[in-house]
Structures are given as structure tokens and as C-alpha cells.
Design an enzyme around this catalytic site. Structure first.
Site, PDB file in Angstrom:
ATOM      1  N   GLU A   6       3.426   0.154   3.955  1.00  0.00           N
ATOM      2  CA  GLU A   6       2.852   1.430   3.526  1.00  0.00           C
ATOM      3  C   GLU A   6       4.016   2.225   2.948  1.00  0.00           C
ATOM      4  O   GLU A   6       4.871   2.740   3.682  1.00  0.00           O
ATOM      5  CB  GLU A   6       2.240   2.178   4.719  1.00  0.00           C
ATOM      6  CG  GLU A   6       0.930   1.597   5.231  1.00  0.00           C
ATOM      7  CD  GLU A   6      -0.298   1.957   4.381  1.00  0.00           C
ATOM      8  OE1 GLU A   6      -0.140   2.665   3.363  1.00  0.00           O
ATOM      9  OE2 GLU A   6      -1.408   1.528   4.739  1.00  0.00           O
ATOM     10  N   HIS A  11       0.850  -1.195   0.000  1.00  0.00           N
ATOM     11  CA  HIS A  11       0.000   0.000   0.000  1.00  0.00           C
ATOM     12  C   HIS A  11       0.881   1.238   0.000  1.00  0.00           C
ATOM     13  O   HIS A  11       2.085   1.158   0.255  1.00  0.00           O
ATOM     14  CB  HIS A  11      -0.908   0.025   1.233  1.00  0.00           C
ATOM     15  CG  HIS A  11      -2.090  -0.884   1.079  1.00  0.00           C
ATOM     16  ND1 HIS A  11      -3.292  -0.460   0.600  1.00  0.00           N
ATOM     17  CD2 HIS A  11      -2.207  -2.217   1.319  1.00  0.00           C
ATOM     18  CE1 HIS A  11      -4.127  -1.491   0.552  1.00  0.00           C
ATOM     19  NE2 HIS A  11      -3.483  -2.575   0.978  1.00  0.00           N
TER      20      HIS A  11
HETATM   21 ZN   LIG Z   1      -4.014   1.480   0.467  1.00  0.00          ZN
END
Ligand SMILES: [Zn+2]
Length: 305
Positions: free
Chosen positions: A154, A88
Site C-alpha cells: 500500500e 495499491h
Molecule cells: Zn487499491
């Protein structure tokens, strides 16, 4: 614990590519960036890099399409990887990289934490940044996988000060390489120099009915793969001898020579002075100093006396 034989039993990695299709994830309109696209680019760079190390890779999606978490998890479990990574890109105006590890099930959490640490360290090291550290979050569905150890990364904030990196291919490559190095390090696989790939092939045994799996480092030059002759020959059961005077490479059936007869004359990259000589020998054309093949490996050449 005995080291796993990655030739017989290749490492399997699943990469979940966050968002896609009608769900672009986080966006940065000013820079025309969408998370779904960034996640896919990084996943594809990782796939290429992992594959050249002989790793079997599956991405949850290879194009911009719907890719729901439930389906991702089912797909991941069907693939039965050794480890799974969900990609992500962070949003919300912060700064830095972060990685989430599993707390449950407990049998996966140790590996998950260890992998998360490697991701964090390598991102720090190779991108020369401070990170937000290791996190965990019981509400992240991805981390509730029952069958595989996994982490969720992330990437840097799409709306943070480093958002410009997402328009710079060399930064995207650096980031994906830091991830790949972490995965390989975790499983004890050495990271190969950039243009090297691991070629996989089968050699038919003398009974003509069975075959054995072999791998060999290779370099891609002008559309062709050049193999490292020493390793390739070793797999075939030959030893390689480089004749100083004639500058010729000779292959010998190992049973004819003792190791001591060979040792001084075994093939060395530094014996090939020009790039052309190296290319012809199936060796890397780059300068020898920059190359990572281990010349001290000569003891491994099996020359029975
Ligand atoms: Zn995401």
C-alpha cells in the site's frame, strides 16, 4: 544452497497493478489523483528498473483497463514467477507506507514475510520516512495465491500529507527503486548504477549449432549501448589488455598468455582519463569514482597458463 545462475535462468517477477478501467480505486479530487494511475506508474517504473537488471517482468495491465483480481491471479499463475507483488495506494486519511505478507499457504509465508521486511526497510531508508510496518490480512484475496510467494504493498496515502509526492516524478522514482532494490536484494542480485543496463545476447559456440546465453553490463549514451569491454570480451573468450604507452586496448586469445603476464595490465576504468576515451572504449563516461564496476574483478579473467 547453490546460487542460481540468472543468465541461464532469469528471475521472473509478476506485478499486479491494482484497479483500472471503470474502477479508479481511491481518489484525491483536490490534487486530481487516481489510485489506478499511480499504481500503473509505479509498476511501469519498476518494470523498467527490473528489466535493466535482466529480470523478466510481467504486469497485470500496461494501460488503464479493467483488471479484476481473479484474472490477475490466473495471469500470475500462468506466468509462473519467482515472486509476485501487488501494488495499491492507501486511502482513508492516514499516513505512511505499509506492506502485507502471506500467512497461507505456509510454504510461501516465510519468503513473503522476508520480502515484506525488505520492502519496509528500503522504503524507510530511501524515502527517509517511518512506515506503518508489516501487516497481514486473511481477507486480501491476492495473498491467497496458491502457486507463488507474494506480497501486497500500500503506497503512501493518496489523501494523506505525502499525497503531493504523487505529482513529483523524483519521489515516484525513489519509491519504485526502493521496491526494486528489495526484490533484487531478496534474490541476491546487485543493484546497478542508474544508467547501466544488463544486455542479454547469445554467442554461437564453435560447433556452430549451439549457442550460449551471455549478459554484459552496458551504458546507454546518446542513443547507443556501450558495453563493458572486459566482460563482453570475457564472454567471447578473450582477455583484454590496455597498453599504457599507446593507450590502446588489445584483445588476446587467452591461451597465449598466463594470468601473471596480464595482471598488471588488465583494463581498468581509471586508465581512461577523459569521458571521450571511456566512451570509445565502451566504458561509462561518468567519473570513475562514481562508477560501480568492480575493478578488482581482474582475477576472474580466464587466462590459462
Ligand atoms: Zn487499491
Amino acid at each position: 544452497m547453490t546460487k542460481r545462475d540468472y543468465i541461464k535462468n532469469p528471475l521472473r517477477i509478476f506485478i499486479g497493478v491494482g484497479h483500472g478501467g471503470t474502477d479508479p480505486g481511491a481518489v484525491n479530487t483536490a490534487l486530481a489523483l487516481e489510485e489506478a494511475g499511480i499504481n500503473l506508474t509505479i509498476a511501469m517504473l519498476m518494470q523498467y528498473d527490473l528489466k535493466r537488471h535482466g529480470v523478466q517482468v510481467k504486469l497485470s495491465r500496461n494501460v488503464d483497463e479493467e483488471d479484476r483480481l481473479k484474472e490477475e491471479i490466473a495471469e500470475c499463475n500462468a506466468f509462473a514467477p519467482d515472486f509476485a507483488v501487488e501494488i495499491h495506494t492507501n486511502a482513508g486519511g492516514g499516513t505512511g507506507f505499509e506492506v502485507y505478507y502471506q500467512l497461507e499457504p505456509w510454504e510461501h509465508s516465510k519468503a513473503s514475510l522476508q520480502m515484506a521486511k525488505l520492502f519496509d526497510e528500503n522504503v524507510c531508508k530511501y524515502l527517509n520516512v517511518n512506515t506503518r510496518g508489516l501487516k497481514t490480512n486473511r481477507n486480501l484475496g491476492w495473498l491467497k495465491q496458491e502457486n507463488t510467494s507474494c506480497i501486497l504493498v500500500e503506497n503512501f496515502f493518496i489523501d494523506g500529507p505525502r499525497a503531493v509526492w504523487y505529482s513529483q516524478p523524483e519521489q515516484l522514482e525513489k519509491l519504485s527503486k526502493a521496491y526494486v532494490r528489495s526484490i533484487l536484494e531478496f534474490f541476491g542480485i546487485t543493484y546497478l548504477a542508474d544508467s547501466t543496463v544488463t544486455l542479454r545476447y547469445k554467442i554461437v559456440n564453435e560447433d556452430l549449432n549451439t549457442a550460449r546465453n551471455c549478459t554484459c553490463p552496458a551504458v546507454f549514451i546518446n542513443g547507443s549501448y556501450y558495453v563493458q569491454l572486459r566482460q563482453f570480451s570475457k564472454n567471447l573468450g578473450f582477455a583484454v589488455y590496455y597498453e599504457e604507452q599507446t593507450k590502446k586496448i588489445l584483445l588476446y586469445p587467452p591461451e597465449y598468455y598466463t594470468e601473471s603476464e596480464f595482471r598488471s595490465g588488465l583494463l581498468k576504468i581509471s586508465d581512461f582519463e577523459t569521458a571521450m576515451e571511456r566512451a570509445m572504449a565502451g566504458l561509462p563516461v561518468e567519473e570513475a569514482e562514481t562508477w560501480q564496476f568492480d575493478e578488482s574483478e581482474t582475477e576472474d579473467v580466464c587466462v590459462s597458463g
